[in-house]
Structure formats: C-alpha cells, structure tokens
Motif scaffolding. Structure first.
Motif, mmCIF file in Angstrom:
data_model
loop_
_atom_site.group_PDB
_atom_site.id
_atom_site.type_symbol
_atom_site.label_atom_id
_atom_site.label_comp_id
_atom_site.label_asym_id
_atom_site.label_seq_id
_atom_site.Cartn_x
_atom_site.Cartn_y
_atom_site.Cartn_z
ATOM 1 N N TYR A 249 0.868 -1.181 0.000
ATOM 2 C CA TYR A 249 0.000 0.000 0.000
ATOM 3 C C TYR A 249 0.901 1.226 0.000
ATOM 4 O O TYR A 249 2.060 1.140 0.407
ATOM 5 C CB TYR A 249 -0.893 0.013 1.244
ATOM 6 N N LYS B 272 3.353 1.814 2.668
ATOM 7 C CA LYS B 272 3.505 0.538 3.355
ATOM 8 C C LYS B 272 3.800 -0.497 2.292
ATOM 9 O O LYS B 272 2.925 -1.251 1.884
ATOM 10 C CB LYS B 272 2.224 0.193 4.103
ATOM 11 N N ILE C 31 3.719 -5.697 1.482
ATOM 12 C CA ILE C 31 2.695 -6.384 2.288
ATOM 13 C C ILE C 31 2.619 -7.841 1.831
ATOM 14 O O ILE C 31 2.472 -8.748 2.633
ATOM 15 C CB ILE C 31 1.323 -5.691 2.139
ATOM 16 N N HIS D 279 -2.047 -14.948 11.580
ATOM 17 C CA HIS D 279 -2.294 -13.911 12.580
ATOM 18 C C HIS D 279 -2.798 -12.616 11.951
ATOM 19 O O HIS D 279 -2.657 -12.401 10.752
ATOM 20 C CB HIS D 279 -1.015 -13.637 13.371
ATOM 21 N N ASN D 280 -3.341 -11.750 12.789
ATOM 22 C CA ASN D 280 -3.833 -10.440 12.351
ATOM 23 C C ASN D 280 -2.731 -9.674 11.616
ATOM 24 O O ASN D 280 -1.587 -9.667 12.056
ATOM 25 C CB ASN D 280 -4.258 -9.590 13.550
ATOM 26 N N GLY E 296 -1.328 -10.227 8.840
ATOM 27 C CA GLY E 296 -0.356 -11.016 8.075
ATOM 28 C C GLY E 296 -0.455 -10.819 6.566
ATOM 29 O O GLY E 296 0.470 -11.152 5.830
ATOM 30 N N GLY E 297 -1.623 -10.335 6.128
ATOM 31 C CA GLY E 297 -1.793 -10.103 4.685
ATOM 32 C C GLY E 297 -2.851 -10.982 4.034
ATOM 33 O O GLY E 297 -2.945 -11.040 2.807
ATOM 34 N N THR F 275 -6.226 -10.713 3.897
ATOM 35 C CA THR F 275 -7.225 -9.963 3.124
ATOM 36 C C THR F 275 -6.600 -9.402 1.852
ATOM 37 O O THR F 275 -7.199 -9.473 0.766
ATOM 38 C CB THR F 275 -7.814 -8.826 3.987
ATOM 39 N N THR F 276 -5.392 -8.879 1.977
ATOM 40 C CA THR F 276 -4.697 -8.331 0.805
ATOM 41 C C THR F 276 -4.492 -9.432 -0.239
ATOM 42 O O THR F 276 -4.779 -9.229 -1.426
ATOM 43 C CB THR F 276 -3.334 -7.733 1.229
ATOM 44 N N GLN G 142 -14.531 -8.644 4.313
ATOM 45 C CA GLN G 142 -14.413 -8.850 5.759
ATOM 46 C C GLN G 142 -15.425 -7.981 6.503
ATOM 47 O O GLN G 142 -15.972 -8.391 7.501
ATOM 48 C CB GLN G 142 -12.972 -8.537 6.191
HETATM 49 N N1 LIG Z 1 -5.586 0.277 2.911
HETATM 50 C C1 LIG Z 1 -4.433 0.045 3.549
HETATM 51 N N2 LIG Z 1 -3.461 0.987 3.612
HETATM 52 C C2 LIG Z 1 -2.284 0.770 4.246
HETATM 53 N N3 LIG Z 1 -1.993 -0.386 4.873
HETATM 54 C C3 LIG Z 1 -2.909 -1.357 4.859
HETATM 55 C C4 LIG Z 1 -4.181 -1.205 4.195
HETATM 56 N N4 LIG Z 1 -4.891 -2.357 4.364
HETATM 57 C C5 LIG Z 1 -4.106 -3.190 5.068
HETATM 58 N N5 LIG Z 1 -2.922 -2.598 5.365
HETATM 59 C C6 LIG Z 1 -1.808 -3.223 6.101
HETATM 60 O O1 LIG Z 1 -1.386 -4.369 5.392
HETATM 61 C C7 LIG Z 1 -1.063 -5.435 6.276
HETATM 62 C C8 LIG Z 1 -1.869 -6.661 5.927
HETATM 63 O O2 LIG Z 1 -3.254 -6.368 6.131
HETATM 64 P P1 LIG Z 1 -4.404 -7.396 5.790
HETATM 65 O O3 LIG Z 1 -5.683 -6.715 6.066
HETATM 66 O O4 LIG Z 1 -4.172 -7.951 4.457
HETATM 67 O O5 LIG Z 1 -4.109 -8.527 6.878
HETATM 68 P P2 LIG Z 1 -5.062 -9.664 7.445
HETATM 69 O O6 LIG Z 1 -4.186 -10.869 7.593
HETATM 70 O O7 LIG Z 1 -6.259 -9.806 6.610
HETATM 71 O O8 LIG Z 1 -5.460 -9.112 8.883
HETATM 72 P P3 LIG Z 1 -6.764 -9.454 9.790
HETATM 73 O O9 LIG Z 1 -6.500 -10.801 10.374
HETATM 74 O O10 LIG Z 1 -6.756 -8.389 10.808
HETATM 75 O O11 LIG Z 1 -7.959 -9.419 8.911
HETATM 76 C C9 LIG Z 1 -1.298 -4.900 7.680
HETATM 77 O O12 LIG Z 1 -0.069 -4.446 8.188
HETATM 78 C C10 LIG Z 1 -2.240 -3.737 7.458
HETATM 79 O O13 LIG Z 1 -2.051 -2.761 8.463
#
Ligand SMILES: Nc1ncnc2c1ncn2[C@@H]1O[C@H](COP(=O)(O)OP(=O)(O)OP(=O)(O)O)[C@@H](O)[C@H]1O
Ligand SMILES: [Mg+2]
Length: 220
Positions: A13, A16, A19, A38-39, A41-42, A44-45, A85
């Motif tokens: 992002y 950032k 990712i 874990h939360n 971790g990426g 959703t991305t 989500q």
């Molecule tokens: N729109 C955004 N802008 C900047 N950073 C982001 C954005 N969305 C996610 N991130 C960052 O990217 C990383 C991965 O996020 P992501 O949401 O993919 O993780 P996740 O595994 O799905 O988390 P969760 O278990 O909380 O759903 C995290 O560090 C998050 O803070």
C-alpha cells in the motif's frame, strides 16, 4: 483443475510497501482452500489479489487463464463471488428485500425469478423476518448473511469468503457450513480466509498459513 494462479506476486500500500512478497500459488477449484494466519499477516490483501480486486505490483494473477490486469471488475464478478471482511462495504441498498432483488433487476431478470431467488435466500439465511428491515438496522451477523446471500444470486463458480464466520453464533455457523458444503457439492470452488481454525479444519482440504506477507505453511 487450477482455477486461480498467482505467479511471483508482490503488493504494497502507499507508505507501506511489501505487504505481499513474491507469492506463487495455484488454487484448485475442486477443493476448499483455507487461508489462515495472525492479524495483519496479509490474508485480506492476498484474497483481494487472488480475486482480481487488487492488481499485483509485480507478477501476475490468472483467473481461469485470464490475467486479472485485463479483467474488469464486472467480468470478475461473473466468475468470483467475494465476501468482504466488513459487510458494510458490501451492502448497497436500503432494505433487505431490495438488496436481494437489485442484482437480478440489474441483469434484467423477470420479477418472478428475482422474487424466487430472494425468497429462497431469505429462508436459508434466516432473514425472512427481516425482509422489510432497513439494512442499517441489522446486526453484524445479519449483515454478513445478507451480504453472502446477495453474492449467491449471481451463482458464481468460485467464492472467496473473508472471515465468513465473524458475528455468527454456533447455530448459524452450522447452517453456513451446510450451505457451503452444498455449494461445494454443486462444483463451486472456494477460498475461506479465516482465523476460525475449527471452522476451517472442518471444511478445507488445504490450509495455507500467511505471516508477514509470505506463505509459511501449505498443507493438505
Ligand atoms: N488500505 C491500507 N493501507 C495501508 N496499509 C494497509 C491497508 N490495508 C491493510 N494494510 C496493512 O497491510 C497489512 C496486511 O493487512 P491485511 O488486512 O491484508 O491482513 P489480514 O491478515 O487480513 O489481517 P486481519 O487478520 O486483521 O484481517 C497490515 O499491516 C495492514 O495494516
Ligand atoms: Mg483480513
């Protein structure tokens, strides 16, 4: 059959970067793949990259052979149903009834067919009593069920569900289980992104664990 293929994909992002780092992955259609970890971790991305909602910065994602860079969101939506989500991101209309009618209306289906689909899904997801309700007033779990119901109207051949059990009690989780199993039996492929290991283990035949944007485990 490989349905989604990621080839050396990376993503970040603004402010950032990194990712997702150099992930390669083949997702089969005839099994349920879970993505856990874990939360932050990426998960959703990665899910959005696999669905073609995000385009990778490096590498390619192919959905049934088509590069996501060349697919519009409309074309993707015909193939893949994506449950966000946060269900608030997904609900477009003001009432439950309207939410389940508008896709078929948009597609020019008959009112009769639109109503039949609506009734079937209301019944299945225990939303019948909420038929006339304003979507804003629904509970989190109800919104999630409504969002999932609305996705299923398109009858997508593949589903990506991001944390589908959030906000569901045990009874509703079991119902969701049954419905997902039925969809799978009909040939719908699926990725379930979830923290809920118990739910994941009872459905998925493959579990991929993500941490810090990398695959740290991939077991069948
Ligand atoms: N729109 C955004 N802008 C900047 N950073 C982001 C954005 N969305 C996610 N991130 C960052 O990217 C990383 C991965 O996020 P992501 O949401 O993919 O993780 P996740 O595994 O799905 O988390 P969760 O278990 O909380 O759903 C995290 O560090 C998050 O803070
Ligand atoms: Mg997430």
């Amino acid at each position: 059959m490989v349905y989604i293929e990621a080839k050396n994909i990376s993503f970040g992002y603004p402010k950032k970067n990194k990712i997702i780092e150099n992930i390669s992955l083949s997702i089969l259609k005839n099994e349920i793949t879970a993505i856990t970890g874990h939360n932050g971790g990426g998960k959703t991305t990665l899910g959005k990259l696999l669905a073609g909602i995000f385009k990778p910065l490096g590498g390619d994602v192919l959905i049934f052979g088509d590069n996501t860079r060349e697919l519009t969101l409309g074309q993707i939506g015909e193939k893949i149903g994506y449950l966000f989500q946060n269900p608030d991101r997904q609900i477009f209309t003001s009432t439950v009834k309207e939410e389940l009618l508008f896709v078929n209306k948009l597609k020019g289906k008959s009112m009769d067919k639109a109503h039949r689909d609506m009734e079937e899904l209301l019944d299945f997801f225990d939303l019948y009593s909420k038929k006339e309700e304003v979507t804003f007033n629904l509970s989190y779990g109800e919104k999630q069920r409504l969002a999932l119901a609305a996705i299923l109207i398109n009858r997508p051949e593949f589903l990506i569900l991001d944390e589908p059990t959030t906000g569901l009690d045990k009874l509703r989780k079991n119902k969701l289980s049954k419905y997902l199993t039925k969809l799978m039996e009909k040939g719908t492929g699926m990725i379930i992104i979830s923290h809920d290991l118990e739910f994941v283990k009872s459905h998925a035949s493959r579990i991929i664990e993500i941490a810090r944007g990398e695959i740290i485990d991939d077991i069948r």
